[in-house]
Scaffold this motif. Sequence first.
Motif, short mmCIF file in Angstrom:
data_model
loop_
_atom_site.label_atom_id
_atom_site.label_comp_id
_atom_site.label_asym_id
_atom_site.label_seq_id
_atom_site.Cartn_x
_atom_site.Cartn_y
_atom_site.Cartn_z
N ARG A 11 -5.59 5.79 -1.04
CA ARG A 11 -5.37 4.42 -0.58
C ARG A 11 -4.96 3.47 -1.69
O ARG A 11 -5.37 2.33 -1.73
CB ARG A 11 -6.63 3.92 0.10
N GLY A 12 -4.18 3.95 -2.62
CA GLY A 12 -3.73 3.11 -3.71
C GLY A 12 -2.58 2.20 -3.31
O GLY A 12 -2.19 2.14 -2.15
N PHE A 13 -2.05 1.52 -4.29
CA PHE A 13 -0.96 0.59 -4.06
C PHE A 13 0.32 1.10 -4.72
O PHE A 13 0.28 1.66 -5.80
CB PHE A 13 -1.30 -0.78 -4.65
N LEU A 14 1.43 0.89 -4.04
CA LEU A 14 2.73 1.16 -4.65
C LEU A 14 3.13 0.00 -5.54
O LEU A 14 3.73 0.19 -6.59
CB LEU A 14 3.80 1.38 -3.56
N LYS A 15 2.78 -1.22 -5.10
CA LYS A 15 3.04 -2.44 -5.89
C LYS A 15 1.84 -3.37 -5.76
O LYS A 15 1.30 -3.55 -4.68
CB LYS A 15 4.28 -3.17 -5.36
N ARG A 28 0.83 -1.21 0.00
CA ARG A 28 0.00 0.00 0.00
C ARG A 28 0.86 1.25 0.00
O ARG A 28 1.97 1.26 0.49
CB ARG A 28 -0.89 0.03 1.24
N GLY A 29 0.29 2.34 -0.53
CA GLY A 29 0.95 3.63 -0.47
C GLY A 29 0.98 4.14 0.96
O GLY A 29 0.20 3.70 1.80
N GLY A 30 1.85 5.07 1.24
CA GLY A 30 2.01 5.56 2.60
C GLY A 30 1.06 6.66 3.00
O GLY A 30 1.05 7.08 4.15
N ARG A 31 0.24 7.16 2.10
CA ARG A 31 -0.65 8.27 2.42
C ARG A 31 -2.04 7.77 2.76
O ARG A 31 -2.60 6.91 2.09
CB ARG A 31 -0.73 9.23 1.23
#
Length: 67
Positions: free
Chosen positions: A57-61, A50-53
């Motif tokens: 709430r999207g995904f980094l990977k 998950r993204g850090g923000r």
Amino acid sequence: MGRTPNRHLAFAAGAHQCAGLALARLEGRIAIARFLARFPGYALSAPPVRGGRARFRGFLKLPVRLG
């Protein structure tokens, strides 16, 4: 479209609901259904990151297998 100083745009709710909300939901349903029909073996190949923000709430990977 511009909003000074706040550039944030959202679908909102009630009297301030975005006119395109219903269209965006319909497009999302169609796109997801067609994707799953084309790739019936779709599955995660590793845990998602998950993204850090908190607001987005999207995904980094999101590693997947399209089998």
